[in-house]
Design a protein around this motif. Sequence first.
Motif, mmCIF file in Angstrom:
data_model
loop_
_atom_site.group_PDB
_atom_site.id
_atom_site.type_symbol
_atom_site.label_atom_id
_atom_site.label_comp_id
_atom_site.label_asym_id
_atom_site.label_seq_id
_atom_site.Cartn_x
_atom_site.Cartn_y
_atom_site.Cartn_z
ATOM 1 N N ASP A 307 0.871 -1.172 0.000
ATOM 2 C CA ASP A 307 0.000 0.000 0.000
ATOM 3 C C ASP A 307 0.908 1.221 0.000
ATOM 4 O O ASP A 307 1.803 1.339 0.838
ATOM 5 N N ARG A 309 0.644 4.336 0.807
ATOM 6 C CA ARG A 309 0.732 5.236 1.953
ATOM 7 C C ARG A 309 1.430 4.569 3.124
ATOM 8 O O ARG A 309 2.155 5.215 3.874
ATOM 9 N N ARG A 365 -8.954 5.257 -7.110
ATOM 10 C CA ARG A 365 -8.879 5.467 -5.660
ATOM 11 C C ARG A 365 -8.256 4.307 -4.919
ATOM 12 O O ARG A 365 -8.519 4.112 -3.740
ATOM 13 N N LYS A 367 -4.996 2.411 -3.306
ATOM 14 C CA LYS A 367 -3.630 2.747 -2.903
ATOM 15 C C LYS A 367 -2.695 1.582 -3.140
ATOM 16 O O LYS A 367 -1.546 1.604 -2.739
ATOM 17 N N ASN A 368 -3.226 0.541 -3.779
ATOM 18 C CA ASN A 368 -2.440 -0.661 -3.956
ATOM 19 C C ASN A 368 -1.537 -0.542 -5.171
ATOM 20 O O ASN A 368 -1.937 0.005 -6.189
ATOM 21 N N ASP A 371 -2.764 -1.530 -8.682
ATOM 22 C CA ASP A 371 -3.629 -0.591 -9.388
ATOM 23 C C ASP A 371 -2.890 0.676 -9.769
ATOM 24 O O ASP A 371 -3.284 1.372 -10.706
#
Lengths: 497, 144
Positions: A307, A309, A365, A367-368, A371
């Motif tokens: 992730d 973040r 949208r 956070k991975n 994607d």
Amino acid sequence: MSFIENLVPLSIIICLGGGIACSAIKGHAARRLTIILLCAVTVMSACVLAYTLIIGHEFVYVMGRFPAPWGNELRAGCLEGLMALFFSIIMLLSIVGGIRGQNDDIAIDKMNLYFIMINLMMSSLLALVYTNDLFTAYVFVEINTMAACALIMIRNNGHTLVAATKYMIMSLLGSGLLLIGISMLYTITGQLLMPNIREAVSKLDASGEYAVPLTVVIGLISVALAIKSALYPFHSWLPEAYGYSTASSSAILSSLVSKGYIFLLIKIFYRVIGMDVMVDHKITNILFIFGIIGMIMGSVTAIRQSDIRHLIAYSSIAQIGYIYMGMGLGSTAGMVAALFHIMSHGATKSMLFIAQRGLVEVSRRSKNFSDLKGSGYRNKLAGFAFAVGAFSMVGVPLLSGFTSKVYFAEAAITAVHSKMWIAMITLAISTILNAIYFIRATISVYTPRNMDYRDPGYKPAQNSAISLVCFVVLNFFLGILSYPIAYTIQTGLKVFR
Amino acid sequence: MFGPNLFHNAFSLISVILFSIGFTALMLHRNLIKKIIGFNIMDTAVYLFLASKGYIEGRKAPIIVDNVQSVSAYINPIPAGLVLTGIVVSVSVTALMLSITIRLYERYHTLDIDEISLRSRKDSPGRSKYNKTVKDDDDEGDTA
């Protein structure tokens, strides 16, 4: 007394006043007011910095004209001026860069509350930088904690609530230790103003009186501020707090809140206890060891994150480790490196948080990283800023992270032998670990895939573009023209007593 | 080294014991309300410490009555001032913590921090937590 000396208390007070004003006006107006105030504070801090550089020494502002042992004082030297300027610039850019994020994440009727907290945060940071009184510092530490908690949970969902609770619990442990430490210091010295405590402490240290309580006080205060600034074993609250709050909040938390506490600790090192006493009591060695462990463990955990973040958040833990490592070297060179890294990390980490928001927007949208692939092409500026930030954290030349690593290495070479080896080897290992996850992140951002993820009507936010450009310029500035900054820090440290 | 000294500093000793009790409760208790109580015990211990250090036997609070202006008649008011400031800080922090606790209880129907942490993670595994309706207050996290 020159007019400019009044700007020091004024900058704190207009932020407090701005907070009150924000409670009475609607969300977007509150944001406009806050941005104007932050611009004003930036100008004021720049004036204070220029003034202290011109007069060549620090000045003390006596609140309410009550003389030394009774009154409350503010003190500004060029180091304080530099930090205040830096904090206000980063705060301004983080707010401007995250405007779209705020609109998305914060309910419109709660928007003005967010800006009350931003104003409170700014005034408490400025007060922590300028204050000359230890108990005032404690009060503003608490204000800072509460404002930070509100910044985390303004985005109303379960995650942020849990993150805010964890943050509060760890912070309250720190506050309790800080409070009892300051109280004990007060009972053995009888003073609250920093220069007076310093005088009393050096007398106590020379006579050997109260040796054990002094050690206890030093330990309590250092551990308290280490907990609050998320030094390695006390970092458990950090990933969630940075990972789920709105982008501006994450940027502010990572680059300002923890840095404010570290600056306070440096201030206590130099101006309250005295650096020689600190080194004698071996607290620097302890901070050094924990800093070293943090540098490695933060990066090792960051490698495992999928992730974006959480990756940036765990990298923060490693960077906090760098700062404590520099402080733990116990030399002026180490402290200069630590202070430079406070600025370099602040400028880079807030940029990464603002940039990831731009990337996430064009990746449905998510956070991975699976994607996020190709998002660097879908939002070009955010991708570029993310790459600059990542390279800076790794330590690619011309960028701020490289310069601070050079300062750390220089400081390590002049340190004691055992510390030199440990610091140099850890710096090397940590750089490689940084490279592993940041280069991987950059590569996956620039892997051309998922090109259909971008909404057809999507336009990158102008505000965040402006702020990202400023951040990139700031990064290159800190990397290429670091000499004036380092010089200011050195002169500031010389008069820091 | 223990003996009369310990007796003279009995209040400091008690306050340090209280501080440790509060600190441990805040750190280790799983129940949020008990954590808050622990925090209050911890802060109160500091106030006891400050108040006992500020008190001098046989002297009065520094309010001038009967025109006695000698310094030796009064105690130092600063520790009391620090206690007052500390109380203000701890009251506001307690209020903030309690309000978060209420919000957490409404959402998760428990006060156990580990349980809450577990449920919040279970609510939204992986990427599904990023739906576009973030503006909505109760978009996620409700287990009911």
